[in-house]
Design an enzyme around this catalytic site. Structure first.
Site, short mmCIF file in Angstrom:
data_model
loop_
_atom_site.label_atom_id
_atom_site.label_comp_id
_atom_site.label_asym_id
_atom_site.label_seq_id
_atom_site.Cartn_x
_atom_site.Cartn_y
_atom_site.Cartn_z
CE LYS A 80 32.37 38.70 39.46
NZ LYS A 80 33.76 38.64 39.87
CD GLN B 49 36.09 36.13 41.43
OE1 GLN B 49 35.35 36.37 40.48
NE2 GLN B 49 36.18 36.95 42.46
CG ASP C 61 37.83 42.05 37.11
OD1 ASP C 61 36.78 42.66 37.39
OD2 ASP C 61 38.33 41.17 37.84
#
Ligand code: NAD
Length: 280
Positions: free
Chosen positions: A46, A90, A113
């Protein structure tokens, strides 16, 4: 359907946009807790792609035994920092850390996200907000490859809040207009159900679940599942047999994974816009 190629196109076009608006530093921040190997690889990718897109990226790493308070204060600091536009925590977090309490600290504008309660609510209510990157990446693949969805029958296999549920909403909402069935581990005769579908999205995390007998001729098959086997990474779809029948299919790896990153970066630029830090 080549996710790597589309991801590269997305990254290149974001870079162009960011360079054209030279004053703006668009910043993605990631939080990684613990030493889960796949998570470390995902986060590294990422950052690499964020930099290729001309973004600034910041990384906060905490030990496997970090306390709830430590994780929360790391996220709170990023939430309060005006130079940070997107925050990605994450997942999974180590056992013992309350995920919801951590996600609750991310403001919806910075929730690139799309996984927090408020972003999910916005998606359900049809309000402006961030959509989870993996199902959004699937929509982008379908769209860019010209797969017709309106009035088509779609089956989504898997009902997680990360993938399956938002995928159902995206496929069924106005403008996309598919007729969607949600299949899961208790679904009876999955193969027969899938054979009636024009579009199959497999997100169960079961290697090789979808075989050729699940697929009607010319159907579109999108593989989200990731299983790590002795032979490497494999998807939920038995690619070799299914590609003989399907009209369009994603490889695994090289399909939905890169699109997830492409959409994360698109969401990050959108976040900077929502926060007034980037020209509209
Ligand atoms: P999850 O374990 O939370 O959910 C899996 C779902 O699949 C459950 O709802 C379950 O009911 C269903 N399921 C399990 N076995 C089934 C079966 N035999 N038949 C029908 N349904 C079944 O997982 P998740 O977080 O939704 O992730 C799903 C998969 O997608 C995982 O392999 C994950 O690694 C992968 N993933 C890929 C990407 C990507 O970018 N490609 C992103 C996120 C997750």
């Amino acid at each position: 359907m080549d996710g790597n190629r589309l991801r590269d196109e997305i990254v290149a076009s974001l870079r162009q946009e960011i360079e054209a608006a030279s004053q703006a530093a668009v910043c993605l921040a990631t939080v990684l807790v613990g030493n889960d190997k796949p998570s470390q690889i995902y986060v590294r990718n990422k950052h690499r792609k964020a930099q290729e897109a001309g973004m600034v990226s910041r990384h906060v790493e905490l030990a496997q035994n970090a306390t709830q308070t430590e994780v929360q204060s790391a996220v709170r600091e990023l939430a309060d920092d005006d130079s940070v536009h997107g925050i990605l925590v994450q997942l999974p977090l180590p056992a013992g850390v309350d995920v919801e309490a951590v996600l609750d600290l991310i403001p919806p504008e910075k929730d690139v996200d799309g996984l927090t309660e408020r972003s999910m609510g916005r998606l359900l209510r049809g309000r402006v907000g961030h959509v989870p990157c993996t199902p959004l990446g699937v929509m982008e693949l379908l769209n860019r490859y010209g797969i017709e969805t309106s009035g088509r029958r779609a089956v989504v296999i898997g009902r997680s809040t990360l993938v399956g549920l938002p995928q159902v909403l995206l496929l069924g909402r106005k403008g996309c207009d598919a007729t969607v069935t949600l299949a899961h581990s208790r679904t009876k005769d999955l193969a027969a159900l899938c054979r009636k579908a024009d579009i199959i999205i497999a997100a169960a995390g079961m290697a090789g679940l979808v075989t050729a007998d699940f697929v009607s001729p010319q159907a579109t098959v999108v593989d989200v599942g990731i299983s790590r086997t002795a032979a490497g990474i494999v998807g939920d779809v038995d690619f070799d047999s299914v590609q003989e029948v399907a009209g369009a299919i994603t490889p695994m790896p090289g399909g939905t994974g890169p699109m997830t990153i492409g959409c994360l970066l698109k969401n990050t630029l959108a976040a900077a816009r929502m926060l007034g830090a980037f020209p509209r």
